[in-house]
Scaffold this active site. Structure first.
Site, PDB file in Angstrom:
ATOM      1  N   HIS A 164     -28.342 -42.905  26.156  1.00 40.67           N
ATOM      2  CA  HIS A 164     -29.585 -43.603  26.750  1.00 40.67           C
ATOM      3  C   HIS A 164     -28.868 -44.364  28.094  1.00 40.67           C
ATOM      4  O   HIS A 164     -27.808 -44.700  28.058  1.00 40.67           O
ATOM      5  CB  HIS A 164     -29.884 -44.499  25.710  1.00 40.67           C
ATOM      6  CG  HIS A 164     -30.263 -44.098  24.407  1.00 40.67           C
ATOM      7  ND1 HIS A 164     -29.445 -43.760  23.405  1.00 40.67           N
ATOM      8  CD2 HIS A 164     -31.481 -43.556  23.863  1.00 40.67           C
ATOM      9  CE1 HIS A 164     -29.882 -43.127  22.193  1.00 40.67           C
ATOM     10  NE2 HIS A 164     -31.404 -43.154  22.646  1.00 40.67           N
ATOM     11  N   HIS A 212     -24.425 -51.777  21.677  1.00 43.30           N
ATOM     12  CA  HIS A 212     -24.545 -51.633  23.051  1.00 43.30           C
ATOM     13  C   HIS A 212     -24.882 -52.860  23.818  1.00 43.30           C
ATOM     14  O   HIS A 212     -24.553 -53.033  24.877  1.00 43.30           O
ATOM     15  CB  HIS A 212     -24.942 -50.430  23.652  1.00 43.30           C
ATOM     16  CG  HIS A 212     -24.259 -49.667  24.357  1.00 43.30           C
ATOM     17  ND1 HIS A 212     -24.311 -48.545  24.930  1.00 43.30           N
ATOM     18  CD2 HIS A 212     -23.163 -50.320  25.319  1.00 43.30           C
ATOM     19  CE1 HIS A 212     -23.449 -48.207  25.817  1.00 43.30           C
ATOM     20  NE2 HIS A 212     -22.585 -49.130  26.151  1.00 43.30           N
ATOM     21  N   GLU A 265     -21.576 -48.918  19.129  1.00 47.70           N
ATOM     22  CA  GLU A 265     -22.649 -48.287  18.191  1.00 47.70           C
ATOM     23  C   GLU A 265     -22.001 -47.581  16.969  1.00 47.70           C
ATOM     24  O   GLU A 265     -22.889 -46.974  16.334  1.00 47.70           O
ATOM     25  CB  GLU A 265     -23.459 -47.150  19.185  1.00 47.70           C
ATOM     26  CG  GLU A 265     -24.316 -47.989  20.013  1.00 47.70           C
ATOM     27  CD  GLU A 265     -25.498 -48.990  19.606  1.00 47.70           C
ATOM     28  OE1 GLU A 265     -25.627 -48.831  18.342  1.00 47.70           O
ATOM     29  OE2 GLU A 265     -26.180 -49.637  20.234  1.00 47.70           O
ATOM     30  N   ASP A 291     -23.125 -42.475  20.197  1.00 51.18           N
ATOM     31  CA  ASP A 291     -24.328 -41.479  20.378  1.00 51.18           C
ATOM     32  C   ASP A 291     -24.061 -40.408  21.660  1.00 51.18           C
ATOM     33  O   ASP A 291     -25.070 -39.641  21.946  1.00 51.18           O
ATOM     34  CB  ASP A 291     -25.733 -41.924  20.243  1.00 51.18           C
ATOM     35  CG  ASP A 291     -25.911 -42.697  21.525  1.00 51.18           C
ATOM     36  OD1 ASP A 291     -25.581 -42.713  22.607  1.00 51.18           O
ATOM     37  OD2 ASP A 291     -26.924 -43.873  21.227  1.00 51.18           O
ATOM     38  N   ASP A 303     -23.277 -42.448  27.182  1.00 52.18           N
ATOM     39  CA  ASP A 303     -24.174 -42.563  26.446  1.00 52.18           C
ATOM     40  C   ASP A 303     -25.375 -41.584  26.321  1.00 52.18           C
ATOM     41  O   ASP A 303     -25.548 -40.831  27.434  1.00 52.18           O
ATOM     42  CB  ASP A 303     -24.769 -43.967  26.691  1.00 52.18           C
ATOM     43  CG  ASP A 303     -25.538 -44.847  25.756  1.00 52.18           C
ATOM     44  OD1 ASP A 303     -26.207 -44.078  24.817  1.00 52.18           O
ATOM     45  OD2 ASP A 303     -25.534 -45.954  25.976  1.00 52.18           O
ATOM     46  N   HIS A 354     -30.099 -53.483  22.684  1.00 50.11           N
ATOM     47  CA  HIS A 354     -29.053 -52.882  23.103  1.00 50.11           C
ATOM     48  C   HIS A 354     -29.653 -51.756  23.963  1.00 50.11           C
ATOM     49  O   HIS A 354     -28.758 -51.116  24.567  1.00 50.11           O
ATOM     50  CB  HIS A 354     -28.413 -52.139  21.855  1.00 50.11           C
ATOM     51  CG  HIS A 354     -29.426 -51.020  21.189  1.00 50.11           C
ATOM     52  ND1 HIS A 354     -29.150 -50.133  20.004  1.00 50.11           N
ATOM     53  CD2 HIS A 354     -30.706 -50.778  21.275  1.00 50.11           C
ATOM     54  CE1 HIS A 354     -29.766 -49.438  19.683  1.00 50.11           C
ATOM     55  NE2 HIS A 354     -31.074 -49.699  20.227  1.00 50.11           N
ATOM     56  N   ASP A 389     -20.295 -44.883  24.113  1.00 46.36           N
ATOM     57  CA  ASP A 389     -21.302 -44.973  22.917  1.00 46.36           C
ATOM     58  C   ASP A 389     -21.084 -44.003  21.836  1.00 46.36           C
ATOM     59  O   ASP A 389     -20.961 -42.826  22.514  1.00 46.36           O
ATOM     60  CB  ASP A 389     -22.837 -45.095  23.524  1.00 46.36           C
ATOM     61  CG  ASP A 389     -23.919 -45.421  22.432  1.00 46.36           C
ATOM     62  OD1 ASP A 389     -23.712 -44.886  21.346  1.00 46.36           O
ATOM     63  OD2 ASP A 389     -24.567 -46.342  22.851  1.00 46.36           O
ATOM     64  N   ASP A 427     -30.065 -47.426  28.796  1.00 48.84           N
ATOM     65  CA  ASP A 427     -29.991 -48.783  28.698  1.00 48.84           C
ATOM     66  C   ASP A 427     -30.529 -49.524  29.585  1.00 48.84           C
ATOM     67  O   ASP A 427     -30.098 -50.614  30.074  1.00 48.84           O
ATOM     68  CB  ASP A 427     -28.732 -49.168  27.977  1.00 48.84           C
ATOM     69  CG  ASP A 427     -28.366 -48.662  26.684  1.00 48.84           C
ATOM     70  OD1 ASP A 427     -29.306 -48.121  25.946  1.00 48.84           O
ATOM     71  OD2 ASP A 427     -27.412 -48.802  26.154  1.00 48.84           O
TER      72      ASP A 427
END
Length: 309
Positions: free
Chosen positions: A128, A99, A274, A231, A126, A143, A229, A130
């Site tokens: 997260h 990412h 990712e 995840d 996502d 990332h 992403d 980030d």
């Protein structure tokens, strides 16, 4: 959805994460049939191959935890220019790669939007946010910084490329968030970023949350970038990622988001990030992601009237 050519850009970036394997992501997306799925939907597809980083500069930072800063900066420079150029030619689809690549894709796209005098919006799918800066990251994995950098947070000057057009935080909507470090939580509390964590999705469903954001994009005649992403998804359906966080979006929730995005006709660019084929199960995650992209671009089981915002 736009009928502009789909421009595939492979970004074999793995320096932003703590695990090897994301550099194989672009090949996995191609092997899983992404270009063919887009052509089947009537799109012209131009695959520009894999990008390389810009020349590497020696850069150091006082935060000794940071890993691969010169490499990630070199990738950011290269990707930002490629994103800016591709956005003028069609709909860029960035095949990652970790990412950290979004530090380049988002800033190149925001530069193009600014030159067109159009506001730039980001839907961030996502687990997260980030939203670390170079000072606050403890893992040192870069990332975890692209959104902080692209929205103009402090501490990147002299390290990352200067921003042509920082993204307005209030033009960012994050969905699926469920792993936030304390420093990120404190920083996000001072911004206008819209955050729909998994509890909000559980309580409200994805449709009303997303539709409210899409109405804002449409009203502003904005460019909408989607950064997806792996995840974001629950690891039970998408194991091919190095940062698994339990409790992610289900198959149907993710498909509904893609279908609503298509109905809106607002998406102008896309990150797919990712994917780590080394951690996948016989291409399962890559095939699933291609299926989601096909839904975003118009594949449907039954015809439904296009929603107007």
């Amino acid at each position: 959805m736009t009928r502009r050519p789909c421009i595939l850009l492979g970004l074999p970036v793995q320096e932003g994460t703590g695990r090897l394997g994301c550099d194989m992501g672009p090949s996995a997306f191609r092997t899983a049939g992404l270009a063919g799925a887009l052509r089947d939907l009537g799109y012209t597809v131009e695959d520009r191959g894999n990008l390389g980083p810009a020349p590497r500069r020696e850069i150091t930072h006082d935060n000794g935890a940071i890993k691969f800063l010169p490499e990630v900066v070199a990738w950011t420079e290269s990707i930002a220019q490629a994103a800016y150029e591709a956005a003028g030619d069609g709909m860029p689809i960035f095949l990652g790669g970790d990412h950290s690549l979004s530090a380049g894709s988002m800033t190149g796209l925001s530069r193009r939007a600014a030159e067109e005098d159009r506001p730039f919006f980001v839907l961030w799918l996502d687990s997260h946010p980030d939203f670390h800066t170079l000072e606050t990251t403890q893992s040192g994995n870069l990332h975890g910084v692209p959104m902080a950098y692209a929205t103009g947070r402090g501490g990147f000057d002299g390290y990352f490329p200067a921003l042509h057009a920082p993204i307005r935080p209030e033009n960012v909507c994050m969905m699926g968030i469920r792993s936030v470090d304390p420093a990120e939580r404190a920083a996000l509390a001072t911004t206008g970023v819209t955050i729909h964590d998994m509890r909000a999705i559980d309580e409200n469903g994805v449709a009303p949350l997303l539709e409210a954001f899409l109405k804002r994009v449409a009203a502003a005649r904005g460019r909408l970038h989607v950064s997806f992403d792996v995840d974001f998804l629950d690891p039970g359906i998408a194991p091919g990622v190095g940062t698994t966080v339990p409790g992610g979006a289900t198959f149907r929730e993710a498909h509904l988001i893609m279908e609503l995005l298509h109905d809106s006709g607002l998406v102008t660019s896309l990150d797919l990030v990712e994917l780590n084929p080394f951690l996948d199960e016989r291409g399962r995650t890559a095939l699933l992601m291609v299926d989601f992209v096909a839904s975003l671009m118009g594949r449907r089981v039954l015809d439904r009237p296009t929603r107007s915002f």
